[in-house]
Structures are given as structure tokens and as C-alpha cells.
Design an enzyme around this catalytic site. Structure first.
Site, PDB file in Angstrom:
ATOM      1  N   ASP A  16       9.958  -3.924  -0.720  1.00 31.30           N
ATOM      2  CA  ASP A  16      10.791  -2.966  -1.437  1.00 31.30           C
ATOM      3  C   ASP A  16       9.872  -2.127  -2.326  1.00 31.30           C
ATOM      4  O   ASP A  16       8.695  -2.466  -2.533  1.00 31.30           O
ATOM      5  CB  ASP A  16      11.823  -3.729  -2.271  1.00 31.30           C
ATOM      6  CG  ASP A  16      12.674  -2.827  -3.131  1.00 31.30           C
ATOM      7  OD1 ASP A  16      13.167  -1.805  -2.622  1.00 31.30           O
ATOM      8  OD2 ASP A  16      12.835  -3.142  -4.322  1.00 31.30           O
ATOM      9  N   ASP A  18      10.969   0.330  -5.622  1.00 33.15           N
ATOM     10  CA  ASP A  18      11.305   0.316  -7.053  1.00 33.15           C
ATOM     11  C   ASP A  18      11.575  -1.105  -7.544  1.00 33.15           C
ATOM     12  O   ASP A  18      12.359  -1.853  -6.949  1.00 33.15           O
ATOM     13  CB  ASP A  18      12.550   1.171  -7.305  1.00 33.15           C
ATOM     14  CG  ASP A  18      12.316   2.638  -7.007  1.00 33.15           C
ATOM     15  OD1 ASP A  18      11.888   3.362  -7.914  1.00 33.15           O
ATOM     16  OD2 ASP A  18      12.555   3.049  -5.858  1.00 33.15           O
ATOM     17  N   ASP A 192      13.419  -7.022  -5.346  1.00 37.68           N
ATOM     18  CA  ASP A 192      13.753  -7.369  -6.720  1.00 37.68           C
ATOM     19  C   ASP A 192      15.237  -7.335  -7.054  1.00 37.68           C
ATOM     20  O   ASP A 192      15.646  -7.807  -8.111  1.00 37.68           O
ATOM     21  CB  ASP A 192      13.050  -6.406  -7.680  1.00 37.68           C
ATOM     22  CG  ASP A 192      13.709  -5.036  -7.688  1.00 37.68           C
ATOM     23  OD1 ASP A 192      13.766  -4.390  -6.623  1.00 37.68           O
ATOM     24  OD2 ASP A 192      14.191  -4.620  -8.748  1.00 37.68           O
TER      25      ASP A 192
END
Length: 246
Positions: A16, A18, A192
């Protein structure tokens, strides 16, 4: 277990963006990409013989801009668009989002601090600057999505996003794993957010490993503290390869 132990030439690594590779910024356009990250990603791609891809809610074009001159395989907009190692672009059929956009834009016009982001295939409402409006944003987006066939609502960190029902990070990872150079490798996905849970489920169901960056409940079996910890572990894993192969 650290990435030094996990990362192996037989892996396929999915990352991922961000909150995982880079810290989350107050505005999507304000993200800072540490310059060493691009070199680390290039080394990781070479070490894995190309089996490294970005799995993100951002459009592919934004990832290319942030990581320039590096261009990687990317699944953008939660899998609504996907570019393979061969450069071929795969697009899910986009559902009409006019009704959702109208509702989100009206809410943003009435409440300064809200940000509407129109992507190819999805519509995101960011409320990071107005966390007090979370419930109002949720009610507005849920109502608009319920009235839009073929569209589902995905909640992330201070963002709500309307997207095609078939788009998910898990589906995108599985599609990559049917193609070279990802096919036949053990998948590792690092993310996240709650939007990454589908990816964790997918790789672990296939015998791979999910790694959660930061706090929060997760189905991932491993965890890293923050994006800095990820970058440091990637650097350490790539440095250790010279020891393992001598």
C-alpha cells in the site's frame, strides 16, 4: 518476524502507499516521499525479479508522479484500475457516480474543510480537516450509495469512498498472482488501513503473509510500527541479501 526473515526471492511483494510507505498528509496532494524510498523500491523490485506491485486507493497516475522516474505495476482505486508488469491497463466497468458526487459536493459546499476527490471509477469524501462531521459524512454517503446500483461504500482513515462493488485490494492481488512475474510466488501484502483488510485476507488464504503498519484491529498476522519502520526493514532486508547469497 522481520522483513529480513520474510523477504525472499520467491516472494511477491505488494505494498500500500499512504500510511504504509509514506506518512499520511493533511491533504492527499501534500504527501512527502522520502527520496531514498524510490531507490529502495527499485532494489526490491530487482531482487524480486519484478514481483513488486503497489496496491492503493490512489489512481495509478498519482503513484507514477510520486515515484517518478520509477514505474511499477500498480492496482489503483482499490483495484478499479490495474496496470500489469507488461504495462497493460485493466479497468473494471465503472458505475455511474453522478448521484454520489452531487450529494458529496453539496455537503462539502455547506461545510468548509471537507474535500471531494473524483477518481476514475470512484468518488472519495475526505473529512480529515473536519473529524466532527464524520457521522454526517457517513449518513450522506451511505444514502447516496444505497441509491446507486452497483456501488459500495468503503471506509478508510478519515475518508469514505464510493467504488464499484467488484473492486477490492484482495481481488487486485489475486489478479496479479495469475500473471508473471507474480505467479507461483508466496504473496506478502503490507498495508495500514481497514481498506487493506481484503488484501490481508487474500494473501493469507493463499499461504502468504499480511503485515499491518500501525495500530488498530486487523486480520494480519504481523505488524510494523509505522512507515519509517517499514522503510528501515526493507533497507535491512535488501542489505542482508548480500550476506545470504555469499
Amino acid at each position: 518476524m522481520t522483513l529480513v526473515e520474510i523477504l525472499h526471492p520467491s516472494c511477491a511483494l505488494f505494498l500500500d502507499f499512504d500510511g504504509t510507505m509514506v506518512d499520511i498528509a493533511p491533504q492527499p496532494s501534500a504527501v512527502h516521499v522520502p527520496q531514498p524510498l524510490i531507490g529502495v523500491l527499485q532494489d526490491a523490485r530487482d531482487y524480486l525479479q519484478g514481483a513488486l506491485a503497489v496496491i492503493t486507493g490512489r489512481p495509478i497516475a498519482q503513484i507514477d508522479d510520486f515515484l517518478h522516474p520509477l514505474q511499477l505495476p500498480v492496482a489503483g482505486v482499490h483495484g478499479a484500475e490495474r496496470r500489469g508488469r507488461d504495462g497493460q491497463l485493466h479497468l473494471l466497468n465503472a458505475q455511474p457516480l453522478d448521484h454520489v458526487e452531487e450529494a458529496a459536493c453539496l455537503l462539502a459546499a455547506q461545510n468548509p474543510g471537507l474535500l471531494v476527490e473524483n477518481k476514475r471509477g470512484s468518488l472519495a469524501l475526505h473529512y480529515r480537516q473536519r473529524p466532527d462531521l464524520e457521522q454526517l459524512c457517513l449518513q450522506t454517503m451511505e444514502k447516496a450509495v444505497d441509491e446507486s446500483p452497483g456501488v459500495t461504500l468503503l471506509r478508510g482513515k478519515m475518508v469514505m469512498e464510493a467504488k464499484p462493488c467488484g473492486a477490492s485490494k484482495g481481488n487486485a492481488i489475486e489478479a496479479f498472482l495469475e500473471e508473471q512475474p507474480f505467479a507461483g510466488r508466496r504473496p506478502v501484502f503490507i498495508g495500514d488501513d481497514v481498506t487493506d483488510e481484503a488484501g490481508f485476507h487474500a494473501v493469507q488464504r493463499l499461504g502468504g503473509l499480511g503485515i499491518k503498519v500501525g495500530e488498530g484491529a486487523t486480520c494480519a498476522t504481523q505488524r510494523l510500527a509505522d512507515p519509517l519502520a517499514l522503510r528501515q526493514e526493507l533497507e535491512a532486508a535488501l542489505a542482508a541479501r548480500f550476506i545470504r547469497t555469499t
